[in-house]
Design an enzyme around this catalytic site. Sequence first.
Site, PDB file in Angstrom:
ATOM      1  N   SER A   1       9.623  -4.731   8.908  1.00  0.00           N
ATOM      2  CA  SER A   1       9.075  -3.869   7.796  1.00  0.00           C
ATOM      3  C   SER A   1       9.850  -3.375   6.798  1.00  0.00           C
ATOM      4  CB  SER A   1       8.148  -2.710   8.361  1.00  0.00           C
ATOM      5  OG  SER A   1       7.457  -2.237   7.483  1.00  0.00           O
ATOM      6  N   MET A   2       9.864  -2.228   6.449  1.00  0.00           N
ATOM      7  CA  MET A   2      10.969  -1.703   5.478  1.00  0.00           C
ATOM      8  C   MET A   2      12.129  -1.952   5.714  1.00  0.00           C
ATOM      9  SD  MET A   2      11.533   2.302   4.415  1.00  0.00           S
ATOM     10  CE  MET A   2      12.436   2.472   5.810  1.00  0.00           C
TER      11      MET A   2
ATOM     12  N   PHE B   1       9.327   2.004   8.214  1.00  0.00           N
ATOM     13  CA  PHE B   1       8.911   3.313   7.718  1.00  0.00           C
ATOM     14  C   PHE B   1       8.025   3.872   8.643  1.00  0.00           C
ATOM     15  CE2 PHE B   1       5.769   5.484   4.898  1.00  0.00           C
ATOM     16  CZ  PHE B   1       6.536   6.349   4.296  1.00  0.00           C
TER      17      PHE B   1
ATOM     18  N   ASP C   1      -1.661  -9.358   9.851  1.00  0.00           N
ATOM     19  CA  ASP C   1      -0.821  -8.113   9.735  1.00  0.00           C
ATOM     20  C   ASP C   1      -1.846  -7.003   8.844  1.00  0.00           C
ATOM     21  OD1 ASP C   1       1.200  -6.123   8.749  1.00  0.00           O
ATOM     22  OD2 ASP C   1       2.672  -7.356   8.681  1.00  0.00           O
TER      23      ASP C   1
ATOM     24  N   HIS D   1       1.545  -6.407  12.781  1.00  0.00           N
ATOM     25  CA  HIS D   1       2.519  -5.904  12.225  1.00  0.00           C
ATOM     26  C   HIS D   1       4.023  -5.472  12.922  1.00  0.00           C
ATOM     27  CE1 HIS D   1       5.080  -4.562   8.701  1.00  0.00           C
ATOM     28  NE2 HIS D   1       5.184  -3.300   9.145  1.00  0.00           N
TER      29      HIS D   1
END
Length: 252
Positions: free
Chosen positions: A93-94, A25, A194, A222
């Site tokens: 992530s996303m 994202f 993270d 992250h």
Amino acid sequence: MPLMPGAEPYHHDAGQIGVLLCHGFTGSPQSLRPWGEYLVDHGLSVSLPRLPGHGTSWQEMNHTRWEDWYAEVEKAFEDLQGRCAEVFVAGLSMGGSLALRLAEVHGDAIRGLVLANPSITNDVPLLKLAPVLKWFLSSVPGVANDIKKPGVTEVGYDRTPVKAAASLPALWSLVQADLDRVTQPVLVYHSADDHVVKPTGVAIIRQRIPQATIEELTDSYHVATLDNDASRIFAGSLDFIRTHASVPLRRD
């Protein structure tokens, strides 16, 4: 609209096993480009699309929603499936959430999943307010570039588009509701430190996907695919694919 330098999609055919890479994202393909190039160098075909609204401006991204991002990876998956004997999907992530959704929908057509710091639950306080904030604010401070390694920068937005963010809870809810459909082998990389995604999502995956292997990263934040543990992710994902592929993969 012009692309940010480095945000271009990446596609390369190198073998009969395909890997679809899904970025995160407000990020861009740049965050996964080294991973993709590594896999290509070891004989795999790679598709790394740019999600709609990403890599241009956060203002443009505010005109997109999770359905648009999922539609793009769905299209890329179908294209890769048509060119390869079998397909693995990986995401950051996303992008991990999008990868899980693909696995829930397509089942055995996806051979396995590799997830790096997947975002599958609403554990960021500011995002919990996004459905309300979108009526008052167009953007808030960004979440990109959480990297421990000095001198490394992620190509992403310094602002978070609130209307786009407000669509994330619907994606997370859908993915969580169908996690029991994920029967493929799953490898998860989780950064202990993270600043974007909390450990909640990994705990859910551990509980709901019993076949998932969780590996902790101790020297990355992250965006681990650009960080100190990147080489570990790249090599580990290649070993994972070699283990679970049903067709031969080139040996170095």
